[in-house]
Scaffold this motif. Structure first.
Motif, PDB file in Angstrom:
ATOM      1  N   GLY A   1     -24.365  28.608  26.012  1.00  0.00           N
ATOM      2  CA  GLY A   1     -24.179  27.469  25.118  1.00  0.00           C
ATOM      3  C   GLY A   1     -25.283  27.370  24.081  1.00  0.00           C
ATOM      4  O   GLY A   1     -26.104  28.269  23.936  1.00  0.00           O
ATOM      5  N   THR A   2     -25.273  26.260  23.355  1.00  0.00           N
ATOM      6  CA  THR A   2     -26.288  26.022  22.326  1.00  0.00           C
ATOM      7  C   THR A   2     -26.979  24.697  22.619  1.00  0.00           C
ATOM      8  O   THR A   2     -26.463  23.881  23.384  1.00  0.00           O
ATOM      9  N   ILE A   3     -28.129  24.511  21.997  1.00  0.00           N
ATOM     10  CA  ILE A   3     -28.803  23.213  22.060  1.00  0.00           C
ATOM     11  C   ILE A   3     -28.540  22.566  20.707  1.00  0.00           C
ATOM     12  O   ILE A   3     -28.889  23.129  19.669  1.00  0.00           O
ATOM     13  N   LYS A   4     -27.892  21.412  20.717  1.00  0.00           N
ATOM     14  CA  LYS A   4     -27.465  20.800  19.460  1.00  0.00           C
ATOM     15  C   LYS A   4     -28.499  19.808  18.935  1.00  0.00           C
ATOM     16  O   LYS A   4     -28.955  18.935  19.662  1.00  0.00           O
ATOM     17  N   TRP A   5     -28.838  19.997  17.662  1.00  0.00           N
ATOM     18  CA  TRP A   5     -29.693  19.042  16.960  1.00  0.00           C
ATOM     19  C   TRP A   5     -28.771  17.940  16.467  1.00  0.00           C
ATOM     20  O   TRP A   5     -27.764  18.216  15.813  1.00  0.00           O
ATOM     21  N   LYS A   6     -29.078  16.711  16.789  1.00  0.00           N
ATOM     22  CA  LYS A   6     -28.235  15.607  16.345  1.00  0.00           C
ATOM     23  C   LYS A   6     -29.010  14.777  15.343  1.00  0.00           C
ATOM     24  O   LYS A   6     -30.237  14.737  15.388  1.00  0.00           O
ATOM     25  N   GLU A   7     -28.293  14.127  14.470  1.00  0.00           N
ATOM     26  CA  GLU A   7     -28.945  13.352  13.403  1.00  0.00           C
ATOM     27  C   GLU A   7     -29.950  12.343  13.945  1.00  0.00           C
ATOM     28  O   GLU A   7     -30.974  12.109  13.349  1.00  0.00           O
ATOM     29  N   GLU A   8     -29.668  11.764  15.118  1.00  0.00           N
ATOM     30  CA  GLU A   8     -30.604  10.750  15.632  1.00  0.00           C
ATOM     31  C   GLU A   8     -31.976  11.351  15.963  1.00  0.00           C
ATOM     32  O   GLU A   8     -32.955  10.647  16.040  1.00  0.00           O
ATOM     33  N   HIS A   9     -32.024  12.676  16.129  1.00  0.00           N
ATOM     34  CA  HIS A   9     -33.321  13.300  16.396  1.00  0.00           C
ATOM     35  C   HIS A   9     -34.237  13.196  15.190  1.00  0.00           C
ATOM     36  O   HIS A   9     -35.448  13.276  15.319  1.00  0.00           O
ATOM     37  N   THR A  10     -33.666  13.054  13.998  1.00  0.00           N
ATOM     38  CA  THR A  10     -34.499  13.020  12.797  1.00  0.00           C
ATOM     39  C   THR A  10     -35.294  11.727  12.711  1.00  0.00           C
ATOM     40  O   THR A  10     -36.257  11.652  11.967  1.00  0.00           O
ATOM     41  N   VAL A  11     -34.914  10.713  13.489  1.00  0.00           N
ATOM     42  CA  VAL A  11     -35.676   9.465  13.487  1.00  0.00           C
ATOM     43  C   VAL A  11     -37.060   9.703  14.078  1.00  0.00           C
ATOM     44  O   VAL A  11     -38.067   9.313  13.510  1.00  0.00           O
ATOM     45  N   HIS A  12     -37.126  10.382  15.216  1.00  0.00           N
ATOM     46  CA  HIS A  12     -38.407  10.697  15.856  1.00  0.00           C
ATOM     47  C   HIS A  12     -38.455  12.182  16.201  1.00  0.00           C
ATOM     48  O   HIS A  12     -38.521  12.538  17.378  1.00  0.00           O
ATOM     49  N   PRO A  13     -38.433  13.065  15.185  1.00  0.00           N
ATOM     50  CA  PRO A  13     -38.372  14.495  15.506  1.00  0.00           C
ATOM     51  C   PRO A  13     -39.660  15.005  16.144  1.00  0.00           C
ATOM     52  O   PRO A  13     -39.675  16.069  16.732  1.00  0.00           O
ATOM     53  N   GLN A  14     -40.748  14.237  16.050  1.00  0.00           N
ATOM     54  CA  GLN A  14     -42.018  14.712  16.588  1.00  0.00           C
ATOM     55  C   GLN A  14     -42.233  14.344  18.047  1.00  0.00           C
ATOM     56  O   GLN A  14     -43.304  14.557  18.568  1.00  0.00           O
ATOM     57  N   SER A  15     -41.241  13.797  18.706  1.00  0.00           N
ATOM     58  CA  SER A  15     -41.423  13.443  20.107  1.00  0.00           C
ATOM     59  C   SER A  15     -41.042  14.621  21.000  1.00  0.00           C
ATOM     60  O   SER A  15     -39.866  14.948  21.130  1.00  0.00           O
ATOM     61  N   PRO A  16     -42.052  15.248  21.656  1.00  0.00           N
ATOM     62  CA  PRO A  16     -41.731  16.382  22.520  1.00  0.00           C
ATOM     63  C   PRO A  16     -40.945  15.960  23.755  1.00  0.00           C
ATOM     64  O   PRO A  16     -40.423  16.789  24.468  1.00  0.00           O
ATOM     65  N   ASN A  17     -40.842  14.655  23.996  1.00  0.00           N
ATOM     66  CA  ASN A  17     -40.117  14.179  25.171  1.00  0.00           C
ATOM     67  C   ASN A  17     -38.666  13.823  24.884  1.00  0.00           C
ATOM     68  O   ASN A  17     -37.970  13.338  25.757  1.00  0.00           O
ATOM     69  N   SER A  18     -38.217  14.078  23.647  1.00  0.00           N
ATOM     70  CA  SER A  18     -36.811  13.810  23.355  1.00  0.00           C
ATOM     71  C   SER A  18     -35.967  14.808  24.134  1.00  0.00           C
ATOM     72  O   SER A  18     -36.440  15.866  24.549  1.00  0.00           O
TER      73      SER A  18
END
Length: 162
Positions: free
Chosen positions: A128-145
């Motif tokens: 499979g793939t790991i999907k980047w979702k738009e909501e990640h752009t709010v806090h893209p610097q959080s390594p715990n997302s």
């Protein structure tokens, strides 16, 4: 194991002079999270391959010195003839040569995977793939997302320097 990098990053190179989110992600966000916060060492074309080096052999050597391959899937990458060489070498290396693990980051909706080269389709079926979702752009610097936790699960164990 003779490897220098934890991951080699394959992404669509944008030759227009417009900056885009994928380049920002590759040059800013990924190093900030994976290198600065998680202790990995990435190899990024344009940052770690130097002007004057033979690009094709430099890419191949860097991939061989990497424990993982991270491929950022975008419409541009899928349809790009220019990035096809990097992908071809990487996937040949991963699937046939030495079994390097591939991490696929789906940066935008790809839709049907039928347009992808067969080796990519095979890897997607396997893991499979790991999907980047738009909501990640709010806090893209959080390594715990959730996104970064999924990426870190696919990465090799970090070597802590003593």
């Amino acid at each position: 194991d003779g490897k220098i990098y934890d991951a080699y990053v394959i992404y669509p190179k944008n030759h227009a002079n417009e900056a885009n989110f994928v380049e920002y992600f590759v040059y800013q966000i990924m190093p900030e999270i994976l290198e600065n916060k998680c202790g990995y060492k990435l190899c990024i074309y344009g940052r770690d391959i130097y002007p004057g080096e033979d690009a094709a052999s430099a890419v191949e050597k860097r991939m061989q010195k990497s424990r993982r391959l991270i491929i950022l899937l975008t419409q541009q990458l899928i349809h790009s003839k220019e990035d096809a060489y990097d992908q071809h070498i990487a996937l040949y290396d991963a699937l046939i040569q030495n079994g390097t693990k591939v991490i696929l980051l789906e940066m935008e909706t790809i839709g049907t995977y039928g347009n992808l080269q067969e080796s990519l389709q095979f890897i997607i079926k396997q893991q499979g793939t790991i999907k980047w979702k738009e909501e990640h752009t709010v806090h893209p610097q959080s390594p715990n997302s959730r996104f970064w936790k999924q990426v870190r699960c696919q990465m090799p164990l970090t070597r802590r320097s003593s």
